[in-house]
Each structure stands twice: as structure tokens, then as C-alpha cells.
Design a protein around this motif. Structure first.
Motif, PDB file in Angstrom:
ATOM      1  N   UNK A  67       0.828  -1.208   0.000  1.00 55.99           N
ATOM      2  CA  UNK A  67       0.000   0.000   0.000  1.00 55.99           C
ATOM      3  C   UNK A  67       0.862   1.257   0.000  1.00 55.99           C
ATOM      4  N   UNK A  68       1.971   1.235   0.740  1.00 52.10           N
ATOM      5  CA  UNK A  68       2.911   2.370   0.738  1.00 52.10           C
ATOM      6  C   UNK A  68       3.530   2.516  -0.654  1.00 52.10           C
ATOM      7  N   UNK A  69       3.969   1.396  -1.227  1.00 53.09           N
ATOM      8  CA  UNK A  69       4.558   1.415  -2.564  1.00 53.09           C
ATOM      9  C   UNK A  69       3.578   1.978  -3.588  1.00 53.09           C
ATOM     10  N   UNK A  74       1.283   6.241  -7.183  1.00 53.89           N
ATOM     11  CA  UNK A  74       0.211   7.198  -7.480  1.00 53.89           C
ATOM     12  C   UNK A  74       0.673   8.640  -7.330  1.00 53.89           C
ATOM     13  N   UNK A  75       1.559   8.897  -6.385  1.00 51.87           N
ATOM     14  CA  UNK A  75       2.101  10.253  -6.218  1.00 51.87           C
ATOM     15  C   UNK A  75       2.883  10.669  -7.468  1.00 51.87           C
ATOM     16  N   UNK A  76       3.629   9.741  -8.065  1.00 56.66           N
ATOM     17  CA  UNK A  76       4.343  10.056  -9.305  1.00 56.66           C
ATOM     18  C   UNK A  76       3.332  10.384 -10.410  1.00 56.66           C
ATOM     19  N   UNK A  77       2.255   9.609 -10.507  1.00 57.47           N
ATOM     20  CA  UNK A  77       1.198   9.898 -11.484  1.00 57.47           C
ATOM     21  C   UNK A  77       0.630  11.307 -11.257  1.00 57.47           C
ATOM     22  N   UNK A  78       0.356  11.651 -10.005  1.00 60.66           N
ATOM     23  CA  UNK A  78      -0.229  12.965  -9.700  1.00 60.66           C
ATOM     24  C   UNK A  78       0.733  14.095 -10.065  1.00 60.66           C
ATOM     25  N   UNK A  83       3.385   7.071 -15.046  1.00 57.66           N
ATOM     26  CA  UNK A  83       4.119   6.319 -14.040  1.00 57.66           C
ATOM     27  C   UNK A  83       3.920   4.826 -14.181  1.00 57.66           C
ATOM     28  N   UNK A  84       4.091   4.139 -13.075  1.00 58.56           N
ATOM     29  CA  UNK A  84       3.975   2.691 -13.042  1.00 58.56           C
ATOM     30  C   UNK A  84       2.511   2.300 -13.251  1.00 58.56           C
ATOM     31  N   UNK A  85       2.298   1.269 -14.066  1.00 60.10           N
ATOM     32  CA  UNK A  85       0.953   0.790 -14.388  1.00 60.10           C
ATOM     33  C   UNK A  85       0.758  -0.620 -13.853  1.00 60.10           C
ATOM     34  N   UNK A  86      -0.472  -0.956 -13.551  1.00 56.54           N
ATOM     35  CA  UNK A  86      -0.840  -2.347 -13.326  1.00 56.54           C
ATOM     36  C   UNK A  86      -1.185  -2.918 -14.693  1.00 56.54           C
TER      37      UNK A  86
END
Length: 190
Positions: A67-69, A74-78, A83-86
Motif C-alpha cells: 500500500x505504501x509502494x 500514485x504520487x508520481x502519477x499525480x 508512471x507505473x501501471x498495473x
């Protein structure tokens, strides 16, 4: 704007970058912005010792750590609009991995770090190549002139094959020391 190694023009971190679509489809996959609801499935992948064999410090075994990761992702996306995708199999809807690009600094240069992790049950199906290729293509089209770097352990032959299949080349000028040892760099620099 500044100039990176190789004479490429680059924007500053805070410059406006076109947003990556929240959902990026490929032939067999759907890459989408992570959601906290994905944490349990991501834990199932990142807690598997085989997945992080070459990067054991990245193994997570607790849901709270995932959850922290994911909050970090998500912070990078914002902040940056990508950013990282699922990564999901289109026919089944099953979350099978994560793949993305994020800003980082290597040897004093800002680069787009490409990373990918997939459930071992999907290895050998070309999913990492398909997902990573889609994201590199998006980055090259949307943020032209930015260097894409995949940092890969010298013993991780499968990841090296993925990098070369998507057009990245071994670039020793960006080799670096990672938390788990030396990283070879594969870049899109010509």
C-alpha cells in the motif's frame, strides 16, 4: 530546457508533459493507472521470490508495504501525469504484473527509468515485451528527447532480452550501482 548526454534536449522535471492515458491497451493487455484496490494482487506478485530474484531488496511480504509502494506510484502519477501501471490480461481481466516509466536521476542526468515485474505464470508469453514496448513507445512519442533507461542485473538474461526486443541497447555509460549490486543500463540513446 537542458541538454542531456548525447546532446538530447530535455525538459525540467516540472515541465508540462502530456498525460499518459489512464488505460493503455495493447493487443493482449490493458495497462492502467494503479488503484489501491490492486494492492492484494500486486502483493501476490511482488512477494514471490522468483519475481525479485535479481532484486531481492524489492520483495514485499506485507500488504501495508505494498500500500505504501502504491501510494508512491500514485504520487508520481499525480506529479507527472504518468508512471507505473498495473498490467491486466485482456481476456481474463487478471492483474499479471506492473510496468512503467518514472523520472529518476542517473549520473547527474534526468532519465525515464523503465521497469517491469510479472507473475511467473505469465513468463514466456511475451507480456513483458508487449507492455514495456507500449510504454517506451508512449514515452518516445509524448516526451521526445528524454532518455529511457532499463536498469538490469548482468545475470538477468530474460529482462535483457525484453529490453533488446523493444529497441533498447546496452549502454555502459549509464551502468550504475543499485541496492542489490551492479546494474547494466539499456537505453534508447542512439
Amino acid at each position: 530546457m537542458g541538454v542531456s548526454k548525447g546532446g538530447r534536449t530535455r525538459r525540467e522535471y516540472s515541465a508540462e508533459v502530456p498525460r499518459q492515458p489512464d488505460r493503455l491497451p495493447t493487443a493482449r493487455l490493458s495497462l492502467r493507472r494503479p488503484a489501491q484496490a490492486d494492492a492484494v494482487a500486486v502483493l501476490g506478485i511482488l512477494s514471490d521470490p522468483a519475481v525479485v530474484q535479481h532484486n531481492p531488496s524489492e520483495r514485499v511480504t506485507e500488504l501495508e508495504d505494498v500500500e505504501v509502494l502504491m501510494r508512491h506510484w500514485l504520487a508520481h502519477w499525480e506529479r507527472h501525469g504518468f508512471g507505473n501501471c498495473c498490467v491486466f490480461e485482456t481476456p481474463t481481466g487478471r492483474l499479471i504484473g506492473n510496468c512503467g516509466v518514472r523520472w529518476m536521476t542517473m549520473h547527474g542526468d534526468r532519465v525515464l527509468n523503465l521497469m517491469y515485474r510479472f507473475d511467473p505464470s505469465t513468463w514466456g508469453h511475451g507480456y513483458a515485451t508487449e507492455a514495456a514496448g507500449a510504454l517506451v513507445h508512449w514515452a518516445q512519442d509524448s516526451i521526445p528527447g528524454e532518455l529511457v533507461v532499463a536498469r538490469i542485473r548482468p545475470t538477468n538474461l530474460a529482462s535483457q532480452r525484453v529490453a533488446t526486443k523493444i529497441g533498447l541497447r546496452r549502454d555502459p555509460a549509464f551502468d550504475d550501482e543499485g541496492e542489490d549490486g551492479g546494474d547494466w543500463a539499456f537505453t534508447d540513446r542512439s
